[in-house]
Design a protein around this motif. Structure first.
Motif, PDB file in Angstrom:
ATOM      1  N   MET A 148      29.667  63.472  40.097  1.00 14.33           N
ATOM      2  CA  MET A 148      30.659  62.646  39.666  1.00 14.33           C
ATOM      3  C   MET A 148      31.058  61.713  41.644  1.00 14.33           C
ATOM      4  O   MET A 148      30.911  62.518  42.378  1.00 14.33           O
ATOM      5  CB  MET A 148      32.453  63.278  38.891  1.00 14.33           C
ATOM      6  N   GLY A 149      31.758  60.861  41.799  1.00 17.29           N
ATOM      7  CA  GLY A 149      32.692  59.978  42.943  1.00 17.29           C
ATOM      8  C   GLY A 149      33.921  61.097  43.248  1.00 17.29           C
ATOM      9  O   GLY A 149      34.380  61.892  42.527  1.00 17.29           O
ATOM     10  N   SER A 150      34.638  61.101  43.984  1.00 12.35           N
ATOM     11  CA  SER A 150      35.644  62.088  44.110  1.00 12.35           C
ATOM     12  C   SER A 150      37.104  61.447  44.448  1.00 12.35           C
ATOM     13  O   SER A 150      36.530  59.627  44.055  1.00 12.35           O
ATOM     14  CB  SER A 150      35.199  62.330  46.093  1.00 12.35           C
ATOM     15  N   CYS A 151      37.692  61.419  43.869  1.00 15.49           N
ATOM     16  CA  CYS A 151      39.168  60.752  43.211  1.00 15.49           C
ATOM     17  C   CYS A 151      40.735  60.924  44.937  1.00 15.49           C
ATOM     18  O   CYS A 151      40.707  62.699  45.028  1.00 15.49           O
ATOM     19  CB  CYS A 151      39.489  61.481  42.150  1.00 15.49           C
ATOM     20  N   SER A 152      40.809  60.617  45.613  1.00 13.67           N
ATOM     21  CA  SER A 152      41.383  60.457  46.425  1.00 13.67           C
ATOM     22  C   SER A 152      43.295  60.324  46.264  1.00 13.67           C
ATOM     23  O   SER A 152      43.249  60.010  44.544  1.00 13.67           O
ATOM     24  CB  SER A 152      41.326  59.211  47.086  1.00 13.67           C
ATOM     25  N   ALA A 153      43.799  60.890  46.743  1.00 14.08           N
ATOM     26  CA  ALA A 153      44.999  60.700  46.217  1.00 14.08           C
ATOM     27  C   ALA A 153      45.911  59.596  46.036  1.00 14.08           C
ATOM     28  O   ALA A 153      47.254  59.839  45.063  1.00 14.08           O
ATOM     29  CB  ALA A 153      46.441  61.879  46.970  1.00 14.08           C
ATOM     30  N   GLU A 154      45.228  59.173  46.542  1.00 18.16           N
ATOM     31  CA  GLU A 154      45.824  57.284  46.662  1.00 18.16           C
ATOM     32  C   GLU A 154      46.263  56.587  45.579  1.00 18.16           C
ATOM     33  O   GLU A 154      45.622  55.853  44.585  1.00 18.16           O
ATOM     34  CB  GLU A 154      45.589  56.702  47.783  1.00 18.16           C
ATOM     35  N   ASP A 155      44.508  57.016  45.138  1.00 16.84           N
ATOM     36  CA  ASP A 155      43.072  56.881  43.885  1.00 16.84           C
ATOM     37  C   ASP A 155      43.812  56.788  42.457  1.00 16.84           C
ATOM     38  O   ASP A 155      44.625  56.669  42.010  1.00 16.84           O
ATOM     39  CB  ASP A 155      42.416  56.949  43.456  1.00 16.84           C
ATOM     40  N   LEU A 156      44.864  58.001  42.955  1.00 16.67           N
ATOM     41  CA  LEU A 156      45.315  58.816  41.581  1.00 16.67           C
ATOM     42  C   LEU A 156      46.853  58.622  41.568  1.00 16.67           C
ATOM     43  O   LEU A 156      47.154  57.946  39.904  1.00 16.67           O
ATOM     44  CB  LEU A 156      45.319  60.176  42.087  1.00 16.67           C
ATOM     45  N   ARG A 157      47.295  57.786  42.766  1.00 19.61           N
ATOM     46  CA  ARG A 157      48.447  57.546  41.718  1.00 19.61           C
ATOM     47  C   ARG A 157      48.731  55.864  41.751  1.00 19.61           C
ATOM     48  O   ARG A 157      49.891  55.371  40.840  1.00 19.61           O
ATOM     49  CB  ARG A 157      49.229  57.250  43.937  1.00 19.61           C
ATOM     50  N   GLU A 158      47.217  55.177  42.070  1.00 24.37           N
ATOM     51  CA  GLU A 158      47.536  53.692  40.954  1.00 24.37           C
ATOM     52  C   GLU A 158      47.122  53.930  40.074  1.00 24.37           C
ATOM     53  O   GLU A 158      46.648  52.710  39.649  1.00 24.37           O
ATOM     54  CB  GLU A 158      47.120  53.288  42.513  1.00 24.37           C
ATOM     55  N   TYR A 159      46.478  55.115  39.908  1.00 21.39           N
ATOM     56  CA  TYR A 159      45.543  55.027  38.129  1.00 21.39           C
ATOM     57  C   TYR A 159      46.271  54.287  37.631  1.00 21.39           C
ATOM     58  O   TYR A 159      45.818  53.543  36.800  1.00 21.39           O
ATOM     59  CB  TYR A 159      44.990  56.021  38.543  1.00 21.39           C
ATOM     60  N   PRO A 160      47.279  54.668  37.031  1.00 20.51           N
ATOM     61  CA  PRO A 160      48.156  54.172  35.808  1.00 20.51           C
ATOM     62  C   PRO A 160      48.194  52.923  35.929  1.00 20.51           C
ATOM     63  O   PRO A 160      48.334  52.125  34.714  1.00 20.51           O
ATOM     64  CB  PRO A 160      49.891  54.576  35.765  1.00 20.51           C
ATOM     65  N   ARG A 162      46.380  50.435  36.827  1.00 21.26           N
ATOM     66  CA  ARG A 162      45.022  50.090  36.580  1.00 21.26           C
ATOM     67  C   ARG A 162      44.481  50.565  35.330  1.00 21.26           C
ATOM     68  O   ARG A 162      44.159  49.476  34.424  1.00 21.26           O
ATOM     69  CB  ARG A 162      43.874  50.424  37.796  1.00 21.26           C
ATOM     70  N   MET A 163      45.125  51.587  34.884  1.00 24.06           N
ATOM     71  CA  MET A 163      44.814  51.978  33.118  1.00 24.06           C
ATOM     72  C   MET A 163      45.730  50.726  32.740  1.00 24.06           C
ATOM     73  O   MET A 163      45.630  49.867  31.425  1.00 24.06           O
ATOM     74  CB  MET A 163      44.972  53.341  32.818  1.00 24.06           C
ATOM     75  N   THR A 164      46.464  50.800  32.459  1.00 22.41           N
ATOM     76  CA  THR A 164      47.925  49.630  31.924  1.00 22.41           C
ATOM     77  C   THR A 164      47.290  48.217  31.354  1.00 22.41           C
ATOM     78  O   THR A 164      47.274  46.932  30.998  1.00 22.41           O
ATOM     79  CB  THR A 164      49.140  50.183  32.570  1.00 22.41           C
ATOM     80  N   ASN A 165      47.287  48.146  33.652  1.00 17.08           N
ATOM     81  CA  ASN A 165      46.267  46.482  33.131  1.00 17.08           C
ATOM     82  C   ASN A 165      45.163  45.997  32.388  1.00 17.08           C
ATOM     83  O   ASN A 165      44.882  45.630  31.676  1.00 17.08           O
ATOM     84  CB  ASN A 165      45.756  45.972  34.806  1.00 17.08           C
ATOM     85  N   TRP A 166      44.765  47.812  32.465  1.00 12.92           N
ATOM     86  CA  TRP A 166      43.044  47.490  31.574  1.00 12.92           C
ATOM     87  C   TRP A 166      42.972  47.244  30.142  1.00 12.92           C
ATOM     88  O   TRP A 166      43.189  46.390  29.305  1.00 12.92           O
ATOM     89  CB  TRP A 166      42.156  48.250  31.824  1.00 12.92           C
ATOM     90  N   PHE A 167      44.465  47.910  29.758  1.00 15.11           N
ATOM     91  CA  PHE A 167      44.586  47.924  28.431  1.00 15.11           C
ATOM     92  C   PHE A 167      44.926  46.234  27.845  1.00 15.11           C
ATOM     93  O   PHE A 167      44.557  46.293  26.528  1.00 15.11           O
ATOM     94  CB  PHE A 167      45.768  48.946  28.327  1.00 15.11           C
ATOM     95  N   PRO A 236      36.684  58.165  38.936  1.00 15.10           N
ATOM     96  CA  PRO A 236      36.467  59.442  38.974  1.00 15.10           C
ATOM     97  C   PRO A 236      37.629  59.893  38.840  1.00 15.10           C
ATOM     98  O   PRO A 236      37.938  61.213  38.768  1.00 15.10           O
ATOM     99  CB  PRO A 236      35.425  59.422  40.010  1.00 15.10           C
ATOM    100  N   CYS A 237      38.596  58.750  38.840  1.00 11.94           N
ATOM    101  CA  CYS A 237      39.961  59.713  38.763  1.00 11.94           C
ATOM    102  C   CYS A 237      40.257  60.147  37.299  1.00 11.94           C
ATOM    103  O   CYS A 237      42.102  60.731  36.782  1.00 11.94           O
ATOM    104  CB  CYS A 237      41.564  59.090  39.713  1.00 11.94           C
ATOM    105  N   ARG A 260      54.852  58.485  29.327  1.00 12.82           N
ATOM    106  CA  ARG A 260      55.223  58.980  31.053  1.00 12.82           C
ATOM    107  C   ARG A 260      54.008  58.899  31.854  1.00 12.82           C
ATOM    108  O   ARG A 260      54.539  58.651  32.759  1.00 12.82           O
ATOM    109  CB  ARG A 260      55.286  60.839  30.636  1.00 12.82           C
ATOM    110  N   CYS A 261      53.255  59.226  31.119  1.00 15.90           N
ATOM    111  CA  CYS A 261      51.706  59.692  32.346  1.00 15.90           C
ATOM    112  C   CYS A 261      51.596  57.834  33.183  1.00 15.90           C
ATOM    113  O   CYS A 261      50.951  57.378  33.985  1.00 15.90           O
ATOM    114  CB  CYS A 261      49.854  59.732  31.625  1.00 15.90           C
ATOM    115  N   LEU A 262      52.134  56.791  32.204  1.00 14.09           N
ATOM    116  CA  LEU A 262      52.158  55.796  32.924  1.00 14.09           C
ATOM    117  C   LEU A 262      53.045  54.400  32.503  1.00 14.09           C
ATOM    118  O   LEU A 262      53.115  53.295  32.516  1.00 14.09           O
ATOM    119  CB  LEU A 262      50.953  54.654  31.575  1.00 14.09           C
ATOM    120  N   ASN A 263      53.474  55.571  32.861  1.00 12.84           N
ATOM    121  CA  ASN A 263      54.965  55.404  33.617  1.00 12.84           C
ATOM    122  C   ASN A 263      55.711  54.753  32.929  1.00 12.84           C
ATOM    123  O   ASN A 263      56.797  53.408  33.241  1.00 12.84           O
ATOM    124  CB  ASN A 263      55.063  53.945  34.507  1.00 12.84           C
ATOM    125  N   LEU A 264      55.773  55.051  31.963  1.00  8.03           N
ATOM    126  CA  LEU A 264      57.027  54.599  30.600  1.00  8.03           C
ATOM    127  C   LEU A 264      57.515  56.086  30.706  1.00  8.03           C
ATOM    128  O   LEU A 264      57.338  56.856  31.283  1.00  8.03           O
ATOM    129  CB  LEU A 264      56.579  54.082  29.167  1.00  8.03           C
TER     130      LEU A 264
END
Length: 271
Positions: A148-160, A162-167, A236-237, A260-264
């Motif tokens: 697996m690749g690494s997950c940076s703190a910035e990537d993890l912070r932006e992940y919600p 990115r996932m919401t936009n995918w949905f 990887p996040c 909550r994870c997705l900022n609702l």
């Protein structure tokens, strides 16, 4: 026709447009739910000459006489008849293999939670059906096991975001598709009439599609496979994000935790 079409082109995805491609792939994955994948008689269980299992050999001229005609089994299982000629689902004797299959679902390798690679999803569930040691093993992601690749703190912070936009993009892609081609069910269409925000609609459309076994407003590890497995190789996040969602550490992600994870806010969670 095959109920489930899977197109996994992870190797060709560029980082710059990976979420656009994810949206394009949603139709192919829309009906994947671990332990709920089914195949019709024509697709997997039978051939045109009849079904053979051990010493039993039965041929039917039409489906009306066929006890298994309307029997659907989970992936990795097939319909057989007991001594009273009653149909039931048993471990499949074989699965379509790799490049010999016309269906992408059978050409895609899977990596399990024990870091073991199986030829395809069907073969993993067939082995799991037969071997007690695999009962607690699940599919981790689609593709051959890899580092697996690494997950940076910035990537993890932006992940919600990115996932919401995918949905949101995924829902828009299938919104006008027929249900039999991966589009919305009547219940989903009625839910979209609710006066919710775009994000709430997309997030809980996806949540409801994952929440199937059982439908209880909680997601367990197996149900999360439909979300985790297609993207974890190049996102990887995904794992640390889902782990962080489980705030109470009960190995389940509730509807509230998911929102909550997705900022609702809690008020935006419809359950």
């Amino acid at each position: 026709m095959m109920k489930i079409f899977i197109v996994l082109c992870l190797a060709s995805l560029a980082i710059a447009n990976k979420h656009e491609m994810l949206a394009d792939q949603e139709l192919a994955r829309a009906k994947i739910a671990l332990d709920e994948l089914t195949f019709t008689k024509e697709e997997h269980i039978y051939n045109v000459d009849g079904y053979v299992e051990g010493e039993k050999e039965i041929g039917y001229e039409n489906e009306i006489d066929d006890p298994c005609a309307n029997m659907e089994c989970r992936i990795g299982r097939e319909c057989v008849l007991d001594n009273q000629r009653e149909p039931f689902c048993d471990c499949a004797t074989s699965c379509p293999q790799g490049e010999t299959s016309e269906d992408a679902i059978h050409r895609t390798k899977v990596c399990t939670t024990t870091n073991a690679t199986f030829t395809n999803l069907c073969e993993f569930h067939r082995q799991k059906c037969m071997e007690v040691d695999l009962m607690e093993v699940h599919v981790d992601y689609y593709g051959e096991c890899a580092e697996m690749g690494s997950c940076s703190a910035e990537d993890l912070r932006e992940y919600p975001e990115r996932m919401t936009n995918w949905f949101i993009k995924s829902l828009a892609l299938i919104r006008n598709r027929p249900e039999e081609h991966g589009g919305l069910s009547q219940k989903e269409k009625e839910t979209l009439q609710q006066e919710w925000s775009q994000s709430t609609h997309a997030i809980f459309w996806k949540f409801d599609r994952l929440d199937k076994n059982p439908s209880d407003h909680y997601l367990d590890f197996a149900e999360l496979e439909g979300l985790r497995a297609p993207i974890v190789l190049f996102e990887p996040c995904t794992k640390p994000f889902l782990q962080a969602c489980d705030v109470d550490n009960d190995t389940l992600i509730s509807a509230v935790e998911f929102g909550r994870c997705l900022n609702l806010s809690d008020e935006q969670v419809p359950y």
